[in-house]
Design a protein around this motif. Structure first.
Motif, PDB file in Angstrom:
ATOM      1  N   ILE A 153       0.756  -1.304  -0.023  1.00 16.25           N
ATOM      2  CA  ILE A 153      -0.231  -0.040  -0.112  1.00 16.25           C
ATOM      3  C   ILE A 153       0.775   1.167   0.074  1.00 16.25           C
ATOM      4  O   ILE A 153       0.559   2.115  -0.817  1.00 16.25           O
ATOM      5  N   LEU A 154       1.859   1.186   0.764  1.00 17.24           N
ATOM      6  CA  LEU A 154       2.848   2.423   0.993  1.00 17.24           C
ATOM      7  C   LEU A 154       3.637   2.550  -0.348  1.00 17.24           C
ATOM      8  O   LEU A 154       3.641   3.868  -0.802  1.00 17.24           O
ATOM      9  N   GLU A 155       3.959   1.564  -0.929  1.00 15.80           N
ATOM     10  CA  GLU A 155       4.630   1.650  -2.234  1.00 15.80           C
ATOM     11  C   GLU A 155       3.789   2.199  -3.157  1.00 15.80           C
ATOM     12  O   GLU A 155       4.089   2.987  -4.142  1.00 15.80           O
ATOM     13  N   GLN A 156       2.407   1.649  -3.395  1.00 16.01           N
ATOM     14  CA  GLN A 156       1.658   2.253  -4.371  1.00 16.01           C
ATOM     15  C   GLN A 156       1.405   3.777  -3.861  1.00 16.01           C
ATOM     16  O   GLN A 156       1.426   4.265  -5.057  1.00 16.01           O
ATOM     17  N   GLN A 157       1.251   4.019  -2.852  1.00 12.49           N
ATOM     18  CA  GLN A 157       1.269   5.690  -2.552  1.00 12.49           C
ATOM     19  C   GLN A 157       2.427   6.347  -2.971  1.00 12.49           C
ATOM     20  O   GLN A 157       2.613   7.484  -3.616  1.00 12.49           O
ATOM     21  N   LEU A 158       3.705   5.573  -3.056  1.00 13.53           N
ATOM     22  CA  LEU A 158       5.099   6.398  -3.368  1.00 13.53           C
ATOM     23  C   LEU A 158       4.925   6.526  -5.068  1.00 13.53           C
ATOM     24  O   LEU A 158       5.267   7.437  -5.609  1.00 13.53           O
TER      25      LEU A 158
END
Length: 300
Positions: A153-158
């Motif tokens: 999820i955080l890498e997608q936000q990045l």
């Protein structure tokens, strides 16, 4: 004993296929869904189910939670400064001169090693998952995920640029214009493998900056990244003629600063669970505070 996360389908999500629900609402990656299917780790109302089955309001979905068996790095006693922590992630304040994680011949003394030890002391076993990186000499905010779904999820936000990173830098010269966007591609240096350079056919790289303070011969600027190319800030600043102070590779070494004057001052992201926006700040470290004071004193 297997552990499951439980979710109840809301009325507004009725009619989605189970696969669509897992990907768009719960933000599981396609690879993770495939793995869960092989493990028989997806249950709808207590039963195994096909991914193309459409979900209904109040359906109860149970998803197998992965149990990490190791840290992925060797736990090593050392200091970690936690700026933010919850059940899904941490934000640490990385000191200058420390690697984020083991690389090459360096297997100890990294932030990841110290974090593994910190979690081990609490009886928590989880793979150490840095979401992004900082150069060895750069200080400031680094995000670590506590599980693979949070990492995804955080890498997608990045990737989607909703996870925002802000940096402070001291540069040579009075920056003009005081605010602008640097949009030039970056690729491998033609002759030095460990360096990057502005290249017409390189990867897209976008850096936004604005000036916070100007001194007699230097400027303190704030930078925001849309992309995360290796050495991006350092290469971009050198390209526009305002090299980073203390940077021996792309910038200018000084007698009064022993490392590059770059600090990851804050990160902003949407919380993994409730999507509330969170901003975490790392205070300017003492060596860069002294460097700013030195520039200010030359101004007087």
């Amino acid at each position: 004993m297997k552990s499951f996360a439980t979710y109840k389908v809301m009325k507004e999500h009725e009619g989605l296929t189970l696969e669509e629900y897992l990907k768009t609402i719960l933000q599981y990656s396609g690879r993770k869904i495939q793995k869960l299917t092989r493990q028989k780790g997806i249950l709808l109302n207590g039963k195994k189910v096909f991914l193309q089955r459409k979900v209904k309001s109040n359906d109860v979905l149970r998803v197998l939670m992965a149990q990490d068996m190791a840290y992925g790095v060797e736990p090593e006693e050392g200091s970690v400064e936690i700026l933010y922590e919850d059940d899904y992630m941490l934000v640490l304040n990385k000191p200058a001169y420390q690697l984020v994680h083991p690389t090459g011949q360096t297997t100890k003394g990294t932030l990841a090693n110290y974090l593994a030890y910190h979690l081990q002391q609490q009886g928590i076993i989880t793979t150490i998952r840095p979401v992004h990186r900082l150069d060895r000499e750069t200080s400031g905010c680094v995000i670590f995920a506590k599980d693979d779904r949070s990492q995804f999820i955080l890498e997608q936000q990045l990737k989607d640029r909703t996870l925002k990173r802000v940096y402070w830098a001291l540069v040579k010269g009075i920056v003009h214009p005081p605010s602008a966007t640097i949009d030039v591609p970056i690729g491998f240096h033609p002759t030095m493998a460990n360096r990057r350079a502005v290249k017409e056919k390189g990867d897209p790289a976008i850096t936004h900056y604005h000036t916070l303070h100007t001194f007699s011969e230097t400027s303190l600027i704030e930078l925001r990244l849309d992309t995360g190319r290796t050495h991006q800030i350092r290469v971009h600043l050198a390209h526009i003629g305002y090299p980073l102070l203390g940077d021996g590779m792309y910038g200018i070494r000084t007698s009064w600063l022993t490392r590059q004057a770059l600090h990851a001052s804050s990160v902003s992201f949407h919380h993994v669970k409730d999507q509330n926006e969170i901003t975490v700040q790392a205070p300017l470290p003492p060596d860069l505070t002294r460097a700013v004071d030195f520039c200010r004193s030359e101004n007087s």
